[in-house]
Design an enzyme around this catalytic site. Sequence first.
Site, short mmCIF file in Angstrom:
data_model
loop_
_atom_site.label_atom_id
_atom_site.label_comp_id
_atom_site.label_asym_id
_atom_site.label_seq_id
_atom_site.Cartn_x
_atom_site.Cartn_y
_atom_site.Cartn_z
N ALA A 142 -15.20 40.03 37.30
CA ALA A 142 -13.77 39.80 37.08
C ALA A 142 -13.56 39.62 35.58
O ALA A 142 -13.50 38.50 35.07
CB ALA A 142 -13.30 38.58 37.84
N VAL A 143 -13.49 40.75 34.89
CA VAL A 143 -13.37 40.74 33.43
C VAL A 143 -11.94 41.07 33.03
O VAL A 143 -11.31 41.96 33.62
CB VAL A 143 -14.36 41.74 32.80
CG1 VAL A 143 -14.22 41.77 31.28
CG2 VAL A 143 -15.80 41.38 33.19
N GLY A 144 -11.43 40.34 32.05
CA GLY A 144 -10.06 40.56 31.60
C GLY A 144 -9.07 40.21 32.70
O GLY A 144 -9.21 39.20 33.39
N TYR A 164 -8.68 41.34 35.52
CA TYR A 164 -9.17 41.47 36.89
C TYR A 164 -9.38 40.12 37.57
O TYR A 164 -9.62 40.06 38.78
CB TYR A 164 -10.47 42.29 36.92
CG TYR A 164 -10.22 43.78 36.93
CD1 TYR A 164 -10.35 44.52 38.09
CD2 TYR A 164 -9.84 44.45 35.77
CE1 TYR A 164 -10.12 45.89 38.11
CE2 TYR A 164 -9.60 45.82 35.77
CZ TYR A 164 -9.74 46.53 36.95
OH TYR A 164 -9.50 47.89 36.96
N ASP A 196 -16.65 45.28 44.39
CA ASP A 196 -15.53 45.30 43.46
C ASP A 196 -14.56 44.16 43.76
O ASP A 196 -14.22 43.91 44.92
CB ASP A 196 -14.77 46.63 43.57
CG ASP A 196 -15.35 47.71 42.67
OD1 ASP A 196 -16.31 47.42 41.94
OD2 ASP A 196 -14.83 48.85 42.70
N ASP A 248 -11.35 43.94 42.84
CA ASP A 248 -9.97 44.36 43.11
C ASP A 248 -9.85 44.91 44.53
O ASP A 248 -9.31 45.99 44.77
CB ASP A 248 -9.48 45.37 42.08
CG ASP A 248 -10.43 46.54 41.90
OD1 ASP A 248 -11.60 46.46 42.31
OD2 ASP A 248 -9.99 47.56 41.33
N HIS A 262 -18.29 57.06 50.12
CA HIS A 262 -17.01 56.99 49.40
C HIS A 262 -15.86 57.42 50.30
O HIS A 262 -15.93 58.48 50.95
CB HIS A 262 -17.06 57.88 48.16
CG HIS A 262 -16.00 57.60 47.15
ND1 HIS A 262 -14.66 57.87 47.39
CD2 HIS A 262 -16.07 57.08 45.89
CE1 HIS A 262 -13.97 57.53 46.33
NE2 HIS A 262 -14.79 57.05 45.41
N TYR A 296 -14.51 61.05 49.95
CA TYR A 296 -15.37 62.23 50.11
C TYR A 296 -16.20 62.18 51.39
O TYR A 296 -17.17 62.92 51.51
CB TYR A 296 -16.29 62.36 48.88
CG TYR A 296 -15.54 62.42 47.59
CD1 TYR A 296 -14.96 63.60 47.15
CD2 TYR A 296 -15.36 61.27 46.81
CE1 TYR A 296 -14.24 63.66 45.97
CE2 TYR A 296 -14.63 61.31 45.63
CZ TYR A 296 -14.07 62.51 45.21
OH TYR A 296 -13.34 62.56 44.06
N GLU A 355 -21.42 54.82 38.68
CA GLU A 355 -21.36 55.48 39.98
C GLU A 355 -22.13 56.80 39.96
O GLU A 355 -22.78 57.16 40.95
CB GLU A 355 -19.91 55.71 40.38
CG GLU A 355 -19.74 56.25 41.79
CD GLU A 355 -18.28 56.26 42.22
OE1 GLU A 355 -17.83 55.26 42.81
OE2 GLU A 355 -17.60 57.27 41.96
#
Length: 308
Positions: free
Chosen positions: A76-78, A80, A165, A167, A187, A190, A257
Amino acid sequence: MFLRKFNSKPCYLVLLVAVVIGMISYLYFSETYSRMDVVTVAPWLAPVVWEGTFNADLLDSAYKPLNITIATTVFAVGKYTRFLKDFLETAEQHYFVGYQVNFYIFTDRPKEVPSVKMAADRQVVVLPVPSSNRWQDISARRMEIIQKAIEERLGHHADYIFCLDVDSKFHAHWGAETLGALVAVVHPGYWNVGRDGFPYERRLVSRAYIPADEGDFYYCGGAFGGRLDAVHAMAKTCRQRFEEDAAEGVEAAWQEESHLNRYLVSHKPTKLLSPEYLWQDFAPVPHQVKAIRFSGVIKNYAEIRPNV
C-alpha cells in the site's frame, strides 16, 4: 531453510500429510462435482480450482488441526493506502476464516494504515518501504521485498504465503482449497483466450521473453502464493531477471507480471486458481464464473498513481 515445527514434529511431515489429504479430497470432489464448462485440470495434471470442484468443510477438517499460519503480503504505497480498510475488513469475513493469518502491510505511509478489528488468531504487521515516483518501480520492487521478507522475517513464522493486490476486496470464501506448493491465479482477462492472445513479453531482449509456442495460461501478478520455499525461489529468480534487464536498459512489458509468467512457464504451478480468485469489477461476469471471491475494485489510475 524455511521449516517450522508443530509440537516438536518437523513441519514438512505435517504438511506432507495435508498435501496428501488435500489431493485425495480434491480429486474425489472434482469427480463428484465435476465442471464440464471450464478447464479443471491443467495439461500437467495440476488442479484448476473453480466453484463446484472442492468441499470446503472436508478440506478444513484436514488442514485446521495442523495449526498452519498463512502470511499475506500487501503493498500500500502512496495513495493506495485508501484501499486497506476494505481489503482487511472483507478479508476478516472471507479469507482463511478460522486460520492463523498474519497480514504484512508494506507501506510508505504507516500512519494511514487503518485500525481494523482482527480475530484473535490474526494480526496486521506494518513494515515501512520507500516511496516511488513511478508505479512501475513499485511493481518491480515487490519481488525483491517479498524475497527479503521471507528470508529475514517470515521464514520461521508461516507455512504458506499469499501475495495480494491491495486495491481489491473479498466477496466470498477463500480458504484451504487454495493451498499448494506453488499457486497461481489465471488472469481474468485471458482465461478463455488462446496462447496467441496472451500479453507475454515477446521481445528477445528481455529475460521475461516467452516464445510463441510456449505457455498454457496467462497468470495475474495481483495474486500468487504457495509454500514459503517455492515462493521465495520464484521471487528471487524474478528479481534477478528484472535487475539483469534493468542493467541493460530493458523493462518487461508488464514488469513483475511478465517475469512471473516467464518463471511459471518453466516452473509449472502445482495448483491454479480460476479467475474467481481475482476478478475485475469493471468486467461483465460470464455464466462460467459461479462465484466472485476476490476482485480488483474500479479506480481512477490517473488520480492514485504517481505516474500513468
